[in-house]
Write a protein that holds these residues in place. Sequence first.
Motif, short mmCIF file in Angstrom:
data_model
loop_
_atom_site.label_atom_id
_atom_site.label_comp_id
_atom_site.label_asym_id
_atom_site.label_seq_id
_atom_site.Cartn_x
_atom_site.Cartn_y
_atom_site.Cartn_z
N PHE A 132 -99.87 18.01 32.28
CA PHE A 132 -99.88 19.34 31.69
C PHE A 132 -98.59 20.10 32.00
N THR A 133 -98.16 20.90 31.04
CA THR A 133 -97.09 21.87 31.25
C THR A 133 -97.69 23.26 31.05
N THR A 134 -96.91 24.27 31.32
CA THR A 134 -97.43 25.64 31.16
C THR A 134 -97.68 25.97 29.69
N GLN A 135 -97.20 25.10 28.78
CA GLN A 135 -97.44 25.32 27.35
C GLN A 135 -98.69 24.61 26.86
N SER A 136 -99.32 23.82 27.74
CA SER A 136 -100.52 23.07 27.35
C SER A 136 -101.69 24.00 27.08
N ALA A 137 -102.61 23.53 26.26
CA ALA A 137 -103.81 24.31 25.95
C ALA A 137 -104.71 24.41 27.17
N PHE A 138 -105.47 25.49 27.22
CA PHE A 138 -106.43 25.67 28.31
C PHE A 138 -107.74 24.99 27.92
N GLU A 139 -108.19 24.06 28.74
CA GLU A 139 -109.48 23.41 28.50
C GLU A 139 -110.23 23.25 29.82
N PRO A 140 -110.41 24.34 30.57
CA PRO A 140 -111.11 24.22 31.86
C PRO A 140 -112.53 23.75 31.66
N ASN A 141 -112.95 22.76 32.43
CA ASN A 141 -114.31 22.23 32.29
C ASN A 141 -115.09 22.36 33.58
N THR A 142 -114.63 23.25 34.47
CA THR A 142 -115.35 23.55 35.71
C THR A 142 -115.40 25.06 35.88
N SER A 143 -116.34 25.52 36.67
CA SER A 143 -116.43 26.96 36.91
C SER A 143 -115.20 27.45 37.68
N LEU A 144 -114.62 26.59 38.53
CA LEU A 144 -113.39 26.96 39.23
C LEU A 144 -112.26 27.20 38.23
N GLY A 145 -112.04 26.24 37.33
CA GLY A 145 -110.97 26.38 36.35
C GLY A 145 -111.17 27.58 35.43
N SER A 146 -112.40 27.79 34.98
CA SER A 146 -112.69 28.91 34.09
C SER A 146 -112.46 30.25 34.78
N SER A 147 -112.90 30.36 36.04
CA SER A 147 -112.75 31.64 36.76
C SER A 147 -111.29 31.90 37.08
N LYS A 148 -110.53 30.85 37.37
CA LYS A 148 -109.10 31.03 37.64
C LYS A 148 -108.35 31.47 36.38
N ARG A 149 -108.74 30.93 35.24
CA ARG A 149 -108.11 31.34 33.99
C ARG A 149 -108.41 32.80 33.70
N ARG A 150 -109.63 33.23 33.95
CA ARG A 150 -109.96 34.65 33.74
C ARG A 150 -109.17 35.54 34.69
N GLY A 151 -108.97 35.04 35.92
CA GLY A 151 -108.12 35.78 36.86
C GLY A 151 -106.70 35.93 36.34
N GLU A 152 -106.18 34.85 35.76
CA GLU A 152 -104.84 34.91 35.17
C GLU A 152 -104.75 35.98 34.09
N GLN A 153 -105.77 36.07 33.27
CA GLN A 153 -105.75 37.03 32.17
C GLN A 153 -105.66 38.47 32.68
N HIS A 154 -106.30 38.75 33.80
CA HIS A 154 -106.19 40.09 34.39
C HIS A 154 -104.75 40.36 34.84
#
Length: 305
Positions: A132-154
């Motif tokens: 993955f690069t920073t340009q890759s699509a987000f496809e989190p498939n764990t609660s850890l990955g999903s929550s971290k992505r939401r943190g990024e959005q803030h």
Amino acid sequence: MKVLITGGAGYIGTELCIKLDKNPRVKEIIVLDNLSRGNYNLFLHSQIKPGKLKFVKAELLDSRSLDKVVKDVDVVYHLAAVNKDDEKLHHLHEQVNNWGTAELTYAIEESHVKQVIYLSSIAVYGDSGQEFTTQSAFEPNTSLGSSKRRGEQHIERIGTKIKTHILRLGEVYGYGASLNMDGVLNSYMFDSHFVGRISVQGNGKQKQSYISLNKTVEILANLLDHELEGGIYNLVDEQKSVLDLIDALKELNPDMEMVFTNNHLELPNHIAKADDALMALYTSPELSFEEELKNFKKHLQTSSL
């Protein structure tokens, strides 16, 4: 300069406090931590001289404490998180990584903070098997990955007003005063040294992106004095399979035993491409992966005498 480190009593936070203590530009380090892991080594073994370090015991969801502590801070390192990849911790992932980060950003918006550095995770990419690069699509498939992505959005939301660095971290390994065993490599190092046996899940071909604790901390510390453009970066270094780890550990501990469980399973890879601009902030002599592990073992040997 006044610096706030959320999760500052943790594995990475303790070493970052020690590093920033040596920076003459940093006049005060405020550690905000709830000490949920029961780790007091920052206060007992960091050797930071009294006066520069201030501790605030609080939760990220405690908006009153956040408002008070962030008020006169110049730089915020947001390290506090629930990083264990366990679906049973879904509620905690959401509470801390998502909503806790939201509360912190609200406090920052009402302050004079000039820079925010947020430790995210390559878990936001998921595990499609590619690098993955920073340009890759987000496809989190764990609660850890999903929550971290939401943190990024803030954090991204305040990026138009404040310089922000979002660092997607791989697995950190290496000896530190507040050593934890959440990662595969740290637990393998401990078990191979003290138990003489490691347990391996799957066929061992799965790859992970790793970075040493020393390199992680130096890069974080050097972000204070560098004009690196704000944005999202992958903070990773080596890509190693579990079989690669086993080979390296056998060099250090030739009598080490291995127990394979479900060795017919091919587990997913979690690998990301390092960002050269970010890695350039590491200016100490480069150590190989094997040299890093040798230094790790020396610390374990010294500590166990």
